[in-house]
Design a protein around this motif. Structure first.
Motif, PDB file in Angstrom:
ATOM      1  N   MET A 211       0.869  -1.167   0.000  1.00 39.30           N
ATOM      2  CA  MET A 211       0.000   0.000   0.000  1.00 39.30           C
ATOM      3  C   MET A 211       0.906   1.217   0.000  1.00 39.30           C
ATOM      4  O   MET A 211       1.626   1.477   0.974  1.00 39.30           O
ATOM      5  CB  MET A 211      -0.919  -0.006   1.214  1.00 39.30           C
ATOM      6  N   GLY A 212       0.911   1.939  -1.137  1.00 38.43           N
ATOM      7  CA  GLY A 212       1.865   3.020  -1.294  1.00 38.43           C
ATOM      8  C   GLY A 212       1.237   4.318  -1.763  1.00 38.43           C
ATOM      9  O   GLY A 212       0.195   4.322  -2.424  1.00 38.43           O
TER      10      GLY A 212
ATOM     11  N   THR B 273       5.603  -4.519  10.779  1.00 38.00           N
ATOM     12  CA  THR B 273       5.780  -3.350  11.633  1.00 38.00           C
ATOM     13  C   THR B 273       6.937  -2.493  11.153  1.00 38.00           C
ATOM     14  O   THR B 273       6.995  -1.301  11.435  1.00 38.00           O
ATOM     15  CB  THR B 273       6.007  -3.782  13.097  1.00 38.00           C
ATOM     16  N   ASP B 274       7.870  -3.100  10.444  1.00 35.27           N
ATOM     17  CA  ASP B 274       8.963  -2.377   9.796  1.00 35.27           C
ATOM     18  C   ASP B 274       9.059  -2.869   8.362  1.00 35.27           C
ATOM     19  O   ASP B 274       9.605  -3.943   8.102  1.00 35.27           O
ATOM     20  CB  ASP B 274      10.285  -2.627  10.533  1.00 35.27           C
TER      21      ASP B 274
ATOM     22  N   LEU C 126       0.831   4.335   8.450  1.00 43.69           N
ATOM     23  CA  LEU C 126       2.041   4.833   7.817  1.00 43.69           C
ATOM     24  C   LEU C 126       2.297   4.095   6.506  1.00 43.69           C
ATOM     25  O   LEU C 126       1.929   2.927   6.368  1.00 43.69           O
ATOM     26  CB  LEU C 126       3.244   4.638   8.749  1.00 43.69           C
ATOM     27  N   THR C 127       2.934   4.776   5.572  1.00 39.77           N
ATOM     28  CA  THR C 127       3.289   4.155   4.301  1.00 39.77           C
ATOM     29  C   THR C 127       4.800   4.014   4.203  1.00 39.77           C
ATOM     30  O   THR C 127       5.537   4.828   4.774  1.00 39.77           O
ATOM     31  CB  THR C 127       2.770   4.994   3.127  1.00 39.77           C
ATOM     32  N   PRO C 128       5.273   2.995   3.470  1.00 40.03           N
ATOM     33  CA  PRO C 128       4.459   1.983   2.787  1.00 40.03           C
ATOM     34  C   PRO C 128       3.916   0.958   3.772  1.00 40.03           C
ATOM     35  O   PRO C 128       4.551   0.621   4.764  1.00 40.03           O
ATOM     36  CB  PRO C 128       5.469   1.325   1.835  1.00 40.03           C
ATOM     37  N   GLY C 129       2.715   0.461   3.457  1.00 44.19           N
ATOM     38  CA  GLY C 129       2.168  -0.654   4.206  1.00 44.19           C
ATOM     39  C   GLY C 129       2.466  -1.938   3.447  1.00 44.19           C
ATOM     40  O   GLY C 129       2.108  -2.047   2.271  1.00 44.19           O
TER      41      GLY C 129
ATOM     42  N   GLU D 226      -8.484   1.944   4.608  1.00 41.98           N
ATOM     43  CA  GLU D 226      -9.183   2.226   5.868  1.00 41.98           C
ATOM     44  C   GLU D 226      -9.512   0.935   6.614  1.00 41.98           C
ATOM     45  O   GLU D 226      -9.405   0.856   7.840  1.00 41.98           O
ATOM     46  CB  GLU D 226     -10.457   3.018   5.584  1.00 41.98           C
ATOM     47  N   GLU D 227      -9.884  -0.085   5.868  1.00 45.11           N
ATOM     48  CA  GLU D 227     -10.226  -1.383   6.473  1.00 45.11           C
ATOM     49  C   GLU D 227      -9.029  -1.974   7.217  1.00 45.11           C
ATOM     50  O   GLU D 227      -9.186  -2.591   8.271  1.00 45.11           O
ATOM     51  CB  GLU D 227     -10.670  -2.349   5.370  1.00 45.11           C
ATOM     52  N   THR D 228      -7.831  -1.782   6.690  1.00 46.05           N
ATOM     53  CA  THR D 228      -6.638  -2.340   7.338  1.00 46.05           C
ATOM     54  C   THR D 228      -6.192  -1.514   8.537  1.00 46.05           C
ATOM     55  O   THR D 228      -5.395  -1.985   9.357  1.00 46.05           O
ATOM     56  CB  THR D 228      -5.459  -2.422   6.353  1.00 46.05           C
ATOM     57  N   GLY D 229      -6.680  -0.266   8.636  1.00 43.56           N
ATOM     58  CA  GLY D 229      -6.232   0.604   9.712  1.00 43.56           C
ATOM     59  C   GLY D 229      -4.821   1.135   9.504  1.00 43.56           C
ATOM     60  O   GLY D 229      -4.154   1.538  10.459  1.00 43.56           O
ATOM     61  N   LEU D 230      -4.368   1.148   8.258  1.00 46.62           N
ATOM     62  CA  LEU D 230      -3.001   1.584   7.949  1.00 46.62           C
ATOM     63  C   LEU D 230      -2.773   3.018   8.431  1.00 46.62           C
ATOM     64  O   LEU D 230      -3.582   3.899   8.190  1.00 46.62           O
ATOM     65  CB  LEU D 230      -2.769   1.508   6.436  1.00 46.62           C
TER      66      LEU D 230
END
Length: 219
Positions: A59-60, A202-203, A190-193, A184-188
């Motif tokens: 996710m970028g 997490t990293d 920070l990018t990149p996810g 939004e569903e993932t609650g992301l």
């Protein structure tokens, strides 16, 4: 003597505090494997074997300097070692954390994928290359003229009018709305996810952890 001992004691306490701060700020929590859920990437740009055991999702946001680093330095390694060998399928989803500039990039990505899917990954690479080296998240460097120019340099027999029409079509706008809902569903936050079989890194730059999760998925 007492003064010297006090100074040594104070220095020791200070050193312990500094070490503690280093440990706290360098600690990266383990990815949450317990709540992993593979993401539905239907309709998203995807490369690799459809039935591969491992699904990676990036996710970028085109405005994100860290996303540029990941896409230009990490993706090629993963593609060569895991995607091209049939072990992984890889999908991309747009993130719109920076408003209209992010939206311009997202619409361009969607249009290339719809009209020229064979050149999608080259286009992503080339558009990230246009992000200035000194760029920060708030520096607006992208424009309609730029995304069109990069498409023309990347894609043989490129049709500018068709591309611009597609960029502002209902289909493209609907697709980035779908991307936004998925993010939004993932609650992301920070990018990149980066998600591997539904496990969020997490990293995202921990290549050892990336390969560990891939190997677990291949078992």
């Amino acid at each position: 003597m007492k003064s010297s001992k006090s100074k040594i004691f104070a220095l020791a306490i200070g050193l312990v505090a500094i070490i503690g701060m280093i440990v706290v700020f360098s600690y990266t929590p383990e990815p949450d494997k317990e709540n992993a859920k593979p993401l539905n990437m239907e309709g998203q740009p995807t490369i690799g074997e459809k039935d591969a055991k491992v699904q990676i999702v990036e996710m970028g946001d085109i405005m994100c300097p860290a996303c540029k680093v990941w896409s230009l330095q990490y993706f090629p390694f993963i593609k060569e070692k895991y995607i091209d060998t049939g072990k992984v399928n890889f999908s991309f989803t747009n993130v719109l954390f920076h408003g209209d500039p992010s939206k311009i990039g997202a619409l361009a990505f969607e249009s290339v994928y719809e009209l020229y899917p064979d050149y999608f990954w080259d286009y992503v690479h080339n558009l990230y290359q246009e992000q200035p080296e000194s760029s920060n998240h708030d520096e607006v460097w992208i424009s309609e003229d730029l995304v069109v120019a990069v498409a023309g340099e990347t894609i043989p027999n490129f049709n500018k009018d068709e591309f611009i029409t597609k960029m502002y079509s209902k289909e493209a706008l609907d697709q980035i709305s779908k991307d936004d809902a998925l993010v939004e569903e993932t609650g992301l936050k920070l990018t990149p996810g980066i998600f591997i079989n539904g496990v969020e890194l997490t990293d995202p730059f921990d290549m050892d952890k990336i390969e560990e999760l891939i190997q677990e998925g291949l078992k």
